[in-house]
Motif scaffolding. Sequence first.
Motif, mmCIF file in Angstrom:
data_model
loop_
_atom_site.group_PDB
_atom_site.id
_atom_site.type_symbol
_atom_site.label_atom_id
_atom_site.label_comp_id
_atom_site.label_asym_id
_atom_site.label_seq_id
_atom_site.Cartn_x
_atom_site.Cartn_y
_atom_site.Cartn_z
ATOM 1 N N ASP A 493 6.769 12.390 -38.913
ATOM 2 C CA ASP A 493 6.845 13.567 -38.045
ATOM 3 C C ASP A 493 7.510 13.246 -36.717
ATOM 4 O OD1 ASP A 493 5.595 15.005 -39.995
ATOM 5 O OD2 ASP A 493 3.603 14.906 -39.091
ATOM 6 N N ILE A 494 7.085 12.132 -36.116
ATOM 7 C CA ILE A 494 7.667 11.752 -34.836
ATOM 8 C C ILE A 494 9.150 11.439 -34.996
ATOM 9 C CG2 ILE A 494 7.635 10.035 -32.975
ATOM 10 C CD1 ILE A 494 5.288 11.828 -32.806
ATOM 11 N N GLY A 495 9.498 10.737 -36.071
ATOM 12 C CA GLY A 495 10.894 10.371 -36.298
ATOM 13 C C GLY A 495 11.805 11.576 -36.396
ATOM 14 N N LYS A 496 11.346 12.625 -37.044
ATOM 15 C CA LYS A 496 12.154 13.840 -37.167
ATOM 16 C C LYS A 496 12.424 14.449 -35.802
ATOM 17 C CE LYS A 496 10.518 15.241 -41.774
ATOM 18 N NZ LYS A 496 9.700 16.252 -42.518
ATOM 19 N N GLU A 497 11.397 14.477 -34.960
ATOM 20 C CA GLU A 497 11.572 15.088 -33.655
ATOM 21 C C GLU A 497 12.413 14.229 -32.720
ATOM 22 O OE1 GLU A 497 8.145 17.066 -31.964
ATOM 23 O OE2 GLU A 497 7.050 16.670 -33.811
ATOM 24 N N LEU A 498 12.282 12.917 -32.876
ATOM 25 C CA LEU A 498 13.083 12.029 -32.031
ATOM 26 C C LEU A 498 14.570 12.246 -32.250
ATOM 27 C CD1 LEU A 498 11.059 8.702 -32.307
ATOM 28 C CD2 LEU A 498 11.331 10.106 -30.270
ATOM 29 N N ALA A 499 14.940 12.537 -33.481
ATOM 30 C CA ALA A 499 16.357 12.737 -33.797
ATOM 31 C C ALA A 499 16.938 13.933 -33.077
ATOM 32 C CB ALA A 499 16.537 12.877 -35.307
ATOM 33 N N THR A 500 16.079 14.847 -32.618
ATOM 34 C CA THR A 500 16.576 16.048 -31.930
ATOM 35 C C THR A 500 16.753 15.829 -30.434
ATOM 36 O OG1 THR A 500 14.365 16.950 -31.427
ATOM 37 C CG2 THR A 500 15.286 17.424 -33.615
ATOM 38 N N LEU A 501 16.279 14.691 -29.922
ATOM 39 C CA LEU A 501 16.364 14.434 -28.483
ATOM 40 C C LEU A 501 17.746 13.927 -28.126
ATOM 41 C CD1 LEU A 501 12.877 12.735 -27.981
ATOM 42 C CD2 LEU A 501 13.509 15.101 -27.471
ATOM 43 N N GLU A 502 18.558 14.787 -27.572
ATOM 44 C CA GLU A 502 19.969 14.472 -27.359
ATOM 45 C C GLU A 502 20.191 13.456 -26.253
ATOM 46 O OE1 GLU A 502 22.257 17.967 -26.863
ATOM 47 O OE2 GLU A 502 21.789 18.768 -28.863
ATOM 48 N N LYS A 503 19.213 13.290 -25.358
ATOM 49 C CA LYS A 503 19.376 12.341 -24.262
ATOM 50 C C LYS A 503 18.804 10.961 -24.576
ATOM 51 C CE LYS A 503 19.427 15.818 -20.585
ATOM 52 N NZ LYS A 503 18.861 16.217 -19.269
ATOM 53 N N LEU A 504 18.245 10.802 -25.754
ATOM 54 C CA LEU A 504 17.607 9.537 -26.110
ATOM 55 C C LEU A 504 18.637 8.418 -26.178
ATOM 56 C CD1 LEU A 504 14.680 8.662 -26.909
ATOM 57 C CD2 LEU A 504 15.473 8.704 -29.279
ATOM 58 N N THR A 505 18.403 7.364 -25.426
ATOM 59 C CA THR A 505 19.314 6.210 -25.425
ATOM 60 C C THR A 505 18.596 4.906 -25.730
ATOM 61 O OG1 THR A 505 19.008 5.931 -23.035
ATOM 62 C CG2 THR A 505 20.872 7.283 -23.755
ATOM 63 N N SER A 506 17.256 4.960 -25.903
ATOM 64 C CA SER A 506 16.512 3.740 -26.193
ATOM 65 C C SER A 506 15.296 4.101 -27.038
ATOM 66 C CB SER A 506 16.067 3.067 -24.894
ATOM 67 O OG SER A 506 15.316 1.906 -25.171
ATOM 68 N N LEU A 507 15.097 3.362 -28.125
ATOM 69 C CA LEU A 507 14.013 3.695 -29.047
ATOM 70 C C LEU A 507 13.352 2.441 -29.576
ATOM 71 C CD1 LEU A 507 12.453 5.779 -30.754
ATOM 72 C CD2 LEU A 507 14.266 5.615 -32.471
ATOM 73 N N LYS A 508 12.027 2.424 -29.502
ATOM 74 C CA LYS A 508 11.219 1.369 -30.098
ATOM 75 C C LYS A 508 10.279 2.043 -31.072
ATOM 76 C CE LYS A 508 8.206 -2.518 -28.804
ATOM 77 N NZ LYS A 508 7.563 -3.206 -27.675
ATOM 78 N N PHE A 509 10.472 1.803 -32.397
ATOM 79 C CA PHE A 509 9.803 2.659 -33.378
ATOM 80 C C PHE A 509 9.686 1.966 -34.719
ATOM 81 C CE2 PHE A 509 9.482 6.611 -35.967
ATOM 82 C CZ PHE A 509 8.443 7.211 -35.275
#
Length: 811
Positions: A493-509
């Motif tokens: 669920d979290i992964g799907k929503e993270l993909a929609t965050l257009e400003k995301l430049t760093s991810l630890k998951f």
Amino acid sequence: MMGTGKTTIMEHLNHHENVMNMFHIVISVAIQKEWSEIGFQQQILDQLVVNMGSADIKKNDDVCHTIELEKIIGVHDMQKCKVVLATRDQAICKEMAVDDEIEVKTLSDVEALDLFMEKAGEYIKNFPRAVQVAQLVVKECGGLPLLIEKLAKTFKGMGGNIQRWTDERRQLQDLMNEEGMRAVHQVLQFCYNSLDSNPKKDCFLYCALYSEKCEILVRCLLECWRMEGFTHNDEHEILGHLINVSLLETSGNKKIVKMNKVLREMALTKSQERENSKIVAMKCEELKEPSNREKWTQANRISLLDEKLQNLPENLNCGNLFTLLLQRNKNLIVIPNLFFASMCCLQVLDLHGTGIKSLPSSLCNLIGLKGLYLNSCIHLIGLPTDTHELKQLEVLDIRGTKLSLCQIRSLTWLKLLRISLSNFGKRSQTRNQTDNVSEFVSLEEFSIDIDSSHQQNNVSRFVSLEEFSIDIDSSHQQNNFSSFVSLEEFSIDIGKELATLEKLTSLKFWFPTVERLDSFVMNSRPWKDFFDRTSPAWEDFSFRFQFAVGGQNLTCYQILESFDDPSYNSLKFINGKGGNDLIRKVLAKTHAFGLINHVEASSLSEFDMENLKDLFVCSIEGCNEIKTIIDSTGKKESVLEILQHLHIENASKLESIWKGPVLAGSLTRLRTLVLLKCRVLMEIFSNGMIQQLCKLEHLRVEECDEIEEIIMRSENSELESNQLRRLKTLTLLNLPKLTSIWTHDSLEWASLERIEISICPMLKKLPFNISNAQKLRCIHCEQEWWEALEWTNDGFKQRLNPFCAFTSSTG
């Protein structure tokens, strides 16, 4: 006098050949201005090894107080012990009735110039005018090594601008009119003044908030610089410059820096002269003095980091305050209700590790607050109701608290959010909540620690999120399928929503499957551009990531941590099959790779060597089909040129580390090699491999049943004597067939400091002698094995005896 090299001389005593021949044990103690007998004794105890001999030497550096040696350390018979102390105060020598006084004299002009040239770089010899300026500069230093080194690096930072060299030298000459400590501070101020921008000066002064004992976490330091407005995406460059010119210190671990105490004294003084930079570093007892209230009024930045603070003033006038550091005061339980009322300009507030249970309503007066650190406030359960007034807040860390995501749901403009999974609340509640992370539209960084409750929630609320990370704590094991399913559902669920965050430049998951990772990268704009090799993003890829993919238990979920640098991109691939094209593509931008329990791979080369060219760290564990790490058969180019750490564990079919020719340039930066439970491995260094390991510092071989030689003579007949000159530690455990480290003592173990050997019954001789292992100071082994060793020089064994810490062979 300060800066003559007393501390350096004391440090060199540890490794001087004559000292090692004369004394069995050398203990070094640094004495602070604020010292205690217990602290002094503890430093000695920490350095003692068992079975110490009858003679030792104790070194006390920077002594500021008279020490009653007989009372504190039990020195009664000076014939069996020597004490060397360094001090700037000759009166202390007289009070302690020293036998000999040795004045550490300054360098001659020739020595001073040689040191300057060494530190500034030999390239200046190509500029005759630069050499002339250098000669004038060293004359101003009065032969003090501390000043020469600092100035040399300062001038080196000016490059080949000879006119600037000349101008700065004139300024230096004007400063050098004082003697002693004031002169030292004046020259250090010159180094500070030579920083070529105000942001660099501001960043340097900011570090004075932390004591010389404090390890400053680089990540948080850079965040504070940004929030204070000192930097604009150039903080790493500024940090590197401050380290290069020796204004900040690092031990090689890029996660922390320190500030030298002399530099800090200068920085604290300098901060009082600079507009909007006044720093106050207080002890808790100073808060009780009315005269110090004025310091709060004038201060721009205040530090209270002594871990003893229990109470804060009820009301203060702090209208000029930008940063307030109160962290790690675990006895600070309550913050007065009006404490923050006047701090309208506060931008950074660090309360992490305090004992607070709630925050006062005056927190909402901090309308300019950009960073709020509450992590590890384990009792914190409440926030003021008007937190939505914190419109400028960008960074929030609530990991390890009892706060819930609902309590911060109004802060949708956050750019960096670090939370624990427990902050999501109970699953039954969150299913009906709308506190979606993706609503935080400004979020750039999002970090989750998965702790005691692994619950489902959404992140869609944080629409501005740029950085997100999820840590899974291995201390909270999951032993039932239903718990694993809920955690997997959470990740999906979290992964799907993270993909929609257009400003995301760093991810630890953590992605439970490769398919989940594929879904994320195919829907994430920066990753879609990256996979389009015609896009400029292929070369300019700036997305920072720490991914774990696959896994069946929490131990596997843990994100692979870099050995050195938290900014490394890392990928941990668990329970995989085949090479997988997606994994290969991600590997192309990976710095740290963990291959765990792969069921098919027979070699790391199957992931294509071209994709491994950026690796600094590689860990291989539980891969039962892997037979060799690198197969370079038919290759014409060097591989793993920048790899620094290689860890191999539970590789039951591993036969060799390297198969085929070891081309020049391969493994030349490898610093750590660890081999654990590789049951059929027979050779470690195949032909030509060891010649590439000029930077190897740590070697560990454990439970490798078939290993007979660490360095095989048949494969390495023409070794140069200095082949392993950087090796510092050697650990050999439970190797039943081991007969030799190296067949004779022809190698130079110039850096070897520590060896640990246990359950190696066939090993009868060591390749060390009195001249080729002069720094060897710590030996962990079984006493029975040690006594049975064969020696060509019994005198060398006797010298090593005091360094032995005998261990049990059981375990």
